[in-house]
Design a protein around this motif. Structure first.
Motif, mmCIF file in Angstrom:
data_model
loop_
_atom_site.group_PDB
_atom_site.id
_atom_site.type_symbol
_atom_site.label_atom_id
_atom_site.label_comp_id
_atom_site.label_asym_id
_atom_site.label_seq_id
_atom_site.Cartn_x
_atom_site.Cartn_y
_atom_site.Cartn_z
ATOM 1 N N LEU A 268 40.761 44.259 59.272
ATOM 2 C CA LEU A 268 42.528 44.343 60.055
ATOM 3 C C LEU A 268 41.652 45.220 61.084
ATOM 4 O O LEU A 268 40.579 45.621 61.577
ATOM 5 C CB LEU A 268 43.437 45.177 59.269
ATOM 6 C CG LEU A 268 43.729 45.108 58.373
ATOM 7 C CD1 LEU A 268 44.484 45.287 57.668
ATOM 8 C CD2 LEU A 268 44.557 43.590 57.975
ATOM 9 N N PRO A 269 42.746 44.762 62.352
ATOM 10 C CA PRO A 269 42.115 45.986 63.395
ATOM 11 C C PRO A 269 41.962 46.771 63.662
ATOM 12 O O PRO A 269 40.853 47.260 64.686
ATOM 13 C CB PRO A 269 43.424 44.919 64.258
ATOM 14 C CG PRO A 269 44.017 43.887 63.712
ATOM 15 C CD PRO A 269 43.374 43.951 62.300
ATOM 16 N N ASP A 270 42.614 47.780 62.551
ATOM 17 C CA ASP A 270 41.970 49.264 63.109
ATOM 18 C C ASP A 270 40.634 49.652 62.315
ATOM 19 O O ASP A 270 40.084 50.473 62.060
ATOM 20 C CB ASP A 270 42.710 49.917 62.498
ATOM 21 C CG ASP A 270 43.297 49.639 60.885
ATOM 22 O OD1 ASP A 270 42.548 48.871 60.173
ATOM 23 O OD2 ASP A 270 44.468 50.366 60.024
ATOM 24 N N GLY A 271 40.299 48.166 61.825
ATOM 25 C CA GLY A 271 38.740 48.115 60.967
ATOM 26 C C GLY A 271 38.705 48.590 59.183
ATOM 27 O O GLY A 271 37.721 48.449 58.207
ATOM 28 N N ARG A 272 40.258 48.862 57.999
ATOM 29 C CA ARG A 272 39.938 48.327 57.404
ATOM 30 C C ARG A 272 39.183 46.593 56.522
ATOM 31 O O ARG A 272 40.090 46.239 57.001
ATOM 32 C CB ARG A 272 41.564 48.587 56.876
ATOM 33 C CG ARG A 272 41.668 50.493 56.723
ATOM 34 C CD ARG A 272 43.381 50.430 57.006
ATOM 35 N NE ARG A 272 44.062 49.815 57.480
ATOM 36 C CZ ARG A 272 45.650 49.661 57.033
ATOM 37 N NH1 ARG A 272 45.448 48.472 55.382
ATOM 38 N NH2 ARG A 272 46.138 49.308 57.333
ATOM 39 N N PHE A 273 39.046 47.249 55.309
ATOM 40 C CA PHE A 273 38.801 46.320 55.034
ATOM 41 C C PHE A 273 39.452 45.771 53.861
ATOM 42 O O PHE A 273 39.686 46.155 53.300
ATOM 43 C CB PHE A 273 36.995 46.289 54.439
ATOM 44 C CG PHE A 273 36.745 45.015 53.795
ATOM 45 C CD1 PHE A 273 36.248 44.050 54.842
ATOM 46 C CD2 PHE A 273 36.513 44.919 52.445
ATOM 47 C CE1 PHE A 273 35.487 42.938 54.071
ATOM 48 C CE2 PHE A 273 35.660 43.782 51.972
ATOM 49 C CZ PHE A 273 35.133 42.651 52.814
ATOM 50 N N VAL A 274 40.098 44.363 53.832
ATOM 51 C CA VAL A 274 40.871 43.635 52.598
ATOM 52 C C VAL A 274 40.076 42.677 52.054
ATOM 53 O O VAL A 274 39.552 41.186 52.338
ATOM 54 C CB VAL A 274 41.638 43.289 53.324
ATOM 55 C CG1 VAL A 274 43.156 42.645 52.304
ATOM 56 C CG2 VAL A 274 42.314 44.073 54.584
ATOM 57 N N ASP A 275 40.214 43.492 50.757
ATOM 58 C CA ASP A 275 39.708 41.973 49.800
ATOM 59 C C ASP A 275 40.645 42.347 48.870
ATOM 60 O O ASP A 275 41.753 42.978 48.528
ATOM 61 C CB ASP A 275 38.155 42.422 49.191
ATOM 62 C CG ASP A 275 37.676 43.473 47.904
ATOM 63 O OD1 ASP A 275 38.694 44.491 48.370
ATOM 64 O OD2 ASP A 275 36.622 44.099 48.281
ATOM 65 N N PRO A 276 40.461 41.051 47.826
ATOM 66 C CA PRO A 276 41.095 41.351 46.216
ATOM 67 C C PRO A 276 41.461 42.625 45.530
ATOM 68 O O PRO A 276 42.887 43.042 45.312
ATOM 69 C CB PRO A 276 40.510 40.339 44.805
ATOM 70 C CG PRO A 276 39.654 39.781 46.202
ATOM 71 C CD PRO A 276 39.601 40.373 47.025
ATOM 72 N N ALA A 277 40.536 43.838 45.829
ATOM 73 C CA ALA A 277 41.399 45.093 44.741
ATOM 74 C C ALA A 277 41.680 45.859 46.149
ATOM 75 O O ALA A 277 42.783 46.472 45.375
ATOM 76 C CB ALA A 277 39.818 45.434 44.494
ATOM 77 N N VAL A 278 41.571 45.696 46.796
ATOM 78 C CA VAL A 278 42.425 45.549 48.201
ATOM 79 C C VAL A 278 43.726 46.193 48.461
ATOM 80 O O VAL A 278 45.250 46.060 48.777
ATOM 81 C CB VAL A 278 42.106 46.234 49.505
ATOM 82 C CG1 VAL A 278 42.653 47.548 50.814
ATOM 83 C CG2 VAL A 278 40.472 47.053 49.427
#
Length: 296
Positions: A268-278
């Motif tokens: 995401l733009p704020d640096g958070r990583f998104v994957d299935p667990a998230v």
């Protein structure tokens, strides 16, 4: 052997696995149990073990059987903590409770090995075809060491939890921080077995609501979900500590929107990583946010 809980997604799909408040009530006091059922707790645990004096065990069992003889309409799920599995009362408890239409689950105290769970499950199945949801309680060093094996001991195991009072005594602990490792061990074992996050053990000082709230915040940071209580006044504090904040809800919406727009791992733009667990955690956050707090 597949995870007894059906895997993390199956565990997340069960509403009871999002329970935040688990209120104990002594089985030999039906009037207290009745109040517990009206308290707003997500789950009521009728206790046949520590809360019942030796001379009232038979009465407590009979009163609990009467309570659970009918279907559980219009009330929260009712679990029962039976007497110690290595003692003479657990067998009669399990035989009497098995098959009752109002029984939501069995809490198995002082579980040390998978064999303890297997014996309890066999005793229940001897009286009916299917075992109800089982919740082994880890209250000793041996139980903590065997946490993962206990969590996978039987397909009926729905969750595990610590019994911290007995664990403190078993280990001779005098410092709260010494419980950090057993707590994390229990959380990891539950997750690895495909079960819902465990609820915290009871906070014994019913007057110290500030301390309860701080303890719940620490427990949430360790991965627990909800907490057992011994008095209705503790319920609202527990729920407030575990219901997601407005910012957490906002982030969950952002996560799901991003995942829907671009399937697969992304940042995401704020640096958070998104994957299935998230994404799975975001969905759980939104389901928890819809929960109403119990009344004070």
């Amino acid at each position: 052997m597949p995870a007894p809980g059906g895997g993390p997604d199956a565990a997340a799909a069960r509403e009871e696995d999002l329970a935040l408040t688990w209120l104990y009530a002594p089985g030999d006091r039906p009037e207290v149990v009745a109040k517990a059922l009206r308290s707003g707790a997500d789950v009521v645990i009728v206790d046949l073990e520590d809360a019942v004096p030796p001379g009232r065990k038979d009465y407590a069992r009979a009163a609990t059987v009467e309570l659970l003889a009918g279907p559980a309409r219009g009330r929260p799920p009712v679990h029962v903590r039976v007497n110690a599995l290595d003692g003479p009362l657990a067998g009669p408890d399990l035989a009497a409770l098995a098959g009752l239409p109002g029984l939501g689950g069995l809490r198995l105290p002082k579980v040390g090995t998978p064999a303890d769970v297997a014996r309890a499950a066999r005793a229940v199945r001897a009286a009916r075809a299917d075992a109800p949801p089982l919740y082994p309680l880890l209250e000793s060093a041996l139980g903590v060491e065997n946490a993962f094996a206990v969590a996978r001991a039987d397909p009926a195991v729905r969750g595990i939890a610590l019994g911290e009072a007995d664990l403190r005594a078993d280990l001779g602990l005098t410092d709260e921080e010494a419980l950090a490792w057993p707590r994390v061990r229990t959380v990891v074992a539950a997750r690895a077995a495909g079960l819902a996050p465990p609820a915290q053990s009871v906070y014994p000082d019913v007057r110290d609501l500030a301390g309860l709230g701080e303890s719940c915040r620490r427990g949430r940071a360790l991965g627990f979900l909800g907490r057992a209580a011994i008095h209705p006044r503790q319920l609202a504090v527990i729920a407030r500590a575990y219901v997601p904040s407005a910012r957490e809800v906002e982030q969950a919406h952002e996560t799901l929107a991003a995942a829907a727009a671009s399937p697969g791992a992304l940042a995401l733009p704020d640096g958070r990583f998104v994957d299935p667990a998230v994404v799975a955690l975001a969905r759980r956050t939104l389901r928890l946010s819809a929960r109403a707090e119990p009344a004070d």
